[in-house]
Design a protein around this motif. Structure first.
Motif, mmCIF file in Angstrom:
data_model
loop_
_atom_site.group_PDB
_atom_site.id
_atom_site.type_symbol
_atom_site.label_atom_id
_atom_site.label_comp_id
_atom_site.label_asym_id
_atom_site.label_seq_id
_atom_site.Cartn_x
_atom_site.Cartn_y
_atom_site.Cartn_z
ATOM 1 N N ASP A 43 -8.267 11.863 -5.368
ATOM 2 C CA ASP A 43 -7.932 10.433 -4.146
ATOM 3 C C ASP A 43 -7.644 10.023 -3.917
ATOM 4 O OD1 ASP A 43 -10.011 8.099 -3.254
ATOM 5 O OD2 ASP A 43 -9.998 7.282 -5.695
ATOM 6 N N SER A 44 -6.717 9.005 -4.101
ATOM 7 C CA SER A 44 -5.513 8.567 -3.109
ATOM 8 C C SER A 44 -4.388 8.845 -3.468
ATOM 9 C CB SER A 44 -4.950 6.574 -3.451
ATOM 10 O OG SER A 44 -3.912 6.164 -2.732
ATOM 11 N N LEU A 45 -4.139 9.321 -4.205
ATOM 12 C CA LEU A 45 -3.175 10.621 -5.102
ATOM 13 C C LEU A 45 -3.225 11.779 -4.360
ATOM 14 C CD1 LEU A 45 -2.695 10.497 -8.662
ATOM 15 C CD2 LEU A 45 -1.066 9.119 -6.740
ATOM 16 N N ALA A 46 -4.526 12.316 -3.943
ATOM 17 C CA ALA A 46 -4.891 13.653 -3.665
ATOM 18 C C ALA A 46 -4.308 13.093 -1.642
ATOM 19 C CB ALA A 46 -6.032 14.277 -3.525
ATOM 20 N N LYS A 47 -4.939 12.210 -1.150
ATOM 21 C CA LYS A 47 -5.437 11.574 0.545
ATOM 22 C C LYS A 47 -3.952 10.994 1.108
ATOM 23 C CE LYS A 47 -9.680 10.652 0.512
ATOM 24 N NZ LYS A 47 -10.764 9.139 -0.288
ATOM 25 N N THR A 48 -2.849 10.339 0.648
ATOM 26 C CA THR A 48 -1.335 10.207 0.409
ATOM 27 C C THR A 48 -0.543 10.874 -0.398
ATOM 28 O OG1 THR A 48 -1.757 8.431 -0.945
ATOM 29 C CG2 THR A 48 -2.631 8.085 1.064
ATOM 30 N N ILE B 52 0.701 4.544 7.616
ATOM 31 C CA ILE B 52 0.668 5.067 8.665
ATOM 32 C C ILE B 52 1.091 7.245 8.039
ATOM 33 C CG2 ILE B 52 1.863 6.632 11.001
ATOM 34 C CD1 ILE B 52 0.927 3.366 11.624
ATOM 35 N N LYS B 53 0.481 8.265 7.941
ATOM 36 C CA LYS B 53 0.998 9.421 7.340
ATOM 37 C C LYS B 53 1.276 8.981 5.861
ATOM 38 C CE LYS B 53 3.391 12.759 9.056
ATOM 39 N NZ LYS B 53 4.363 13.196 9.816
ATOM 40 N N GLY B 54 0.853 8.389 5.294
ATOM 41 C CA GLY B 54 0.508 8.164 3.564
ATOM 42 C C GLY B 54 1.621 7.719 3.822
ATOM 43 N N MET B 55 2.958 7.298 4.238
ATOM 44 C CA MET B 55 4.541 6.353 3.615
ATOM 45 C C MET B 55 4.513 5.776 3.765
ATOM 46 S SD MET B 55 6.122 9.780 5.929
ATOM 47 C CE MET B 55 6.178 9.191 7.325
ATOM 48 N N VAL B 56 5.330 4.823 2.572
ATOM 49 C CA VAL B 56 5.173 3.726 2.148
ATOM 50 C C VAL B 56 6.863 3.280 3.986
ATOM 51 C CG1 VAL B 56 5.976 1.753 0.798
ATOM 52 C CG2 VAL B 56 5.608 4.467 0.071
ATOM 53 N N HIS C 85 -13.668 1.384 1.551
ATOM 54 C CA HIS C 85 -11.961 2.423 0.233
ATOM 55 C C HIS C 85 -11.319 2.961 1.393
ATOM 56 C CE1 HIS C 85 -11.281 5.614 -2.669
ATOM 57 N NE2 HIS C 85 -11.556 5.973 -1.747
ATOM 58 N N HIS C 86 -11.672 2.639 2.316
ATOM 59 C CA HIS C 86 -10.465 3.409 3.705
ATOM 60 C C HIS C 86 -9.429 2.406 3.624
ATOM 61 C CE1 HIS C 86 -13.291 6.259 4.085
ATOM 62 N NE2 HIS C 86 -14.469 5.382 6.163
ATOM 63 N N SER D 47 -5.190 5.678 3.738
ATOM 64 C CA SER D 47 -4.619 6.333 4.835
ATOM 65 C C SER D 47 -6.056 7.112 6.075
ATOM 66 C CB SER D 47 -2.950 7.683 4.595
ATOM 67 O OG SER D 47 -2.199 7.467 4.550
ATOM 68 N N GLU D 48 -7.352 6.545 5.559
ATOM 69 C CA GLU D 48 -8.286 6.629 6.212
ATOM 70 C C GLU D 48 -8.688 5.807 7.601
ATOM 71 O OE1 GLU D 48 -10.260 10.237 3.170
ATOM 72 O OE2 GLU D 48 -10.956 7.794 2.942
ATOM 73 N N GLY D 49 -8.177 4.579 7.179
ATOM 74 C CA GLY D 49 -8.476 3.356 8.292
ATOM 75 C C GLY D 49 -7.439 2.815 8.856
ATOM 76 N N GLY D 50 -7.773 1.532 9.288
ATOM 77 C CA GLY D 50 -6.764 0.442 9.641
ATOM 78 C C GLY D 50 -5.630 1.335 10.711
ATOM 79 N N LEU D 51 -4.164 0.780 10.602
ATOM 80 C CA LEU D 51 -3.028 1.758 11.620
ATOM 81 C C LEU D 51 -2.703 3.231 11.191
ATOM 82 C CD1 LEU D 51 0.133 -1.741 11.167
ATOM 83 C CD2 LEU D 51 -1.547 -1.159 13.277
ATOM 84 N N ALA D 52 -3.255 3.190 9.998
ATOM 85 C CA ALA D 52 -3.583 5.034 9.498
ATOM 86 C C ALA D 52 -4.090 5.521 10.349
ATOM 87 C CB ALA D 52 -3.720 5.363 8.017
#
Length: 408
Positions: free
Chosen positions: A45-50, A330-334, A383-384, A389-394
């Motif tokens: 899930d989130s760990l995999a996606k970002t 964005i890009k899963g980065m903080v 969920h996005h 990183s599947e919704g919003g600004l990302a």
């Protein structure tokens, strides 16, 4: 509720849930299964996606070095108990000799499925602000005195280390320039903010610029894998230190005053962590930045000697006006929008303090109510918008796929 030592953690960024938590789990797993051919880890899930953007894979490899590590990014499995789920497998001679399922629940804390012995014990018997406030009123205590009663005098040594690291992170962030890693080509801004003085700027503008510079400093250190304090998470680590350092410089508060404020803010963070969540993957950024703003507001209210009703109002206002805030890195980065959000939340904490000074007796919403509301809002959020990183600004930001970080 657990000790404040489990809320305020000193460690490396950029993410408490995606690097600190998994690295902690990996270290414990390696201790239990040291004799292996290799480790296999499945991120969900989130760990995999970002995870790549947050550098989860790098943190795991470092924790398990020098052993071989195989990491699988599973973005399709559904129905998990927590969006930050990971499986550890110890492999030897072609067979699995041990396995754990771990949940990284936010703030660097983890839960190992079926292993209650690995969890910290609760030490606070009261788990709502209403209960704590009533106890403090009955016994003529301030919230920090309640913390000392439960945790013992040793908590001040720990919080002293926390405060020292917060100030160190600000100093290091203000002293460093250049580009942050990750491929977005973001220049550090803390030094620029601190030093761009206008010859005719007002006191209000100077306050905004200074507080924001401090928040940027910590957040940029975090984004660059520097050492910070979770307050309550890595992604929201800049809010509390920014407002406390600024107020100490402005008003001359002692370090002891600051430690009392940290204890009070810590109770607020602990209540949110216990009764809702501080995980962006579970409840969006309202659980991280919103929680940090509540902690900072309550800490400021303690610092200036406000009553418990005003402390509650400050914390409530701070969280209420972050409700629904999405986690869309964005890009899963903080980095974007996380760093800027720390500065905005720091200023909002000061605004909440001002409102509490005048309007606390008119409030209709309790802090316990706003915690429950935040948690329900997080559950209802698509969920996005919860650290995928599947919704919003990302989703909207036009990332150039040719811009690769050196670790990708």
């Amino acid at each position: 509720m657990k000790t404040l030592k489990d809320l305020y953690k000193i460690g490396a960024g950029p993410s408490s849930s995606h690097t600190m938590g998994p690295a902690k789990a990996a270290t414990l797993f390696k201790t239990e299964f040291p004799d292996v051919e290799y480790y296999e880890i499945v991120l969900y899930d989130s760990l995999a996606k970002t995870g790549r953007g947050h550098r989860t894979d790098r943190a795991l490899r470092q924790a398990l070095a020098p052993n071989e590590v195989k990491i699988i990014f599973d973005t399709t499995t559904k129905g998990l108990p927590h969006p930050n789920t990971l499986d550890f497998r110890a492999m030897k001679q072609g067979e699995m000799i041990g396995s754990w399922r771990v949940y990284s629940v936010g703030g660097g804390s983890i839960q190992i499925e079926g292993r209650k012995d690995a969890e910290l014990q609760d030490i606070y018997p009261l788990t709502s602000f209403t209960e704590i406030a009533e106890y403090c009123r009955t016994n003529n205590l301030r919230i920090w005195q309640y913390v000392e009663e439960i945790e013992g005098p040793s908590i001040w040594n720990y919080l002293s280390d926390v405060w020292f690291q917060m100030k160190t992170s600000i100093h290091q962030g203000l002293s460093t320039q250049g580009e942050l890693p990750g491929g977005l080509h973001i220049q550090r801004k803390a030094y620029y903010l601190l030093n761009q003085r206008h010859m005719d700027e007002s006191a209000e503008t100077r306050e905004n610029r200074t507080v924001c510079a401090y928040a940027y400093a910590v957040s940029e250190q975090n984004a660059d894998n520097g050492i910070i304090v979770t307050a309550p998470t890595c992604g929201a680590a800049g809010v509390v230190p920014a407002v406390l350092k600024y107020m100490q410089e402005k008003k001359g508060f002692s370090d002891t005053d600051i430690l009392h404020a940290l204890a009070t803010g810590g109770i607020i963070g602990n209540l949110i962590k216990t009764n809702a969540s501080i995980s962006g993957a579970e409840c969006g950024c309202q659980a991280e930045i919103g929680s940090a703003c509540s902690m900072a507001s309550a800490a400021l209210a303690e610092l200036v000697g406000m009553g418990i009703n005003q402390i509650e109002y400050a914390a409530e206002v701070a969280m209420e006006h972050h409700l629904g805030l999405t986690c869309d890195p964005i890009k899963g980065m903080v980095q974007i929008p996380c760093i800027e959000r720390n500065a905005v939340a720091a200023m909002r904490a000061i605004n909440a303090l001002s409102l509490a000074n005048f309007l606390a007796d008119t409030r209709k919403i309790s802090f316990d109510m706003v915690i429950a509301t935040m948690y329900q809002t997080g559950k209802d959020m698509l969920h996005h918008y919860k650290e995928t990183s599947e919704g919003g600004l990302a989703k909207m930001y036009p990332v150039d796929e040719n811009d690769k970080d050196e670790d990708e």
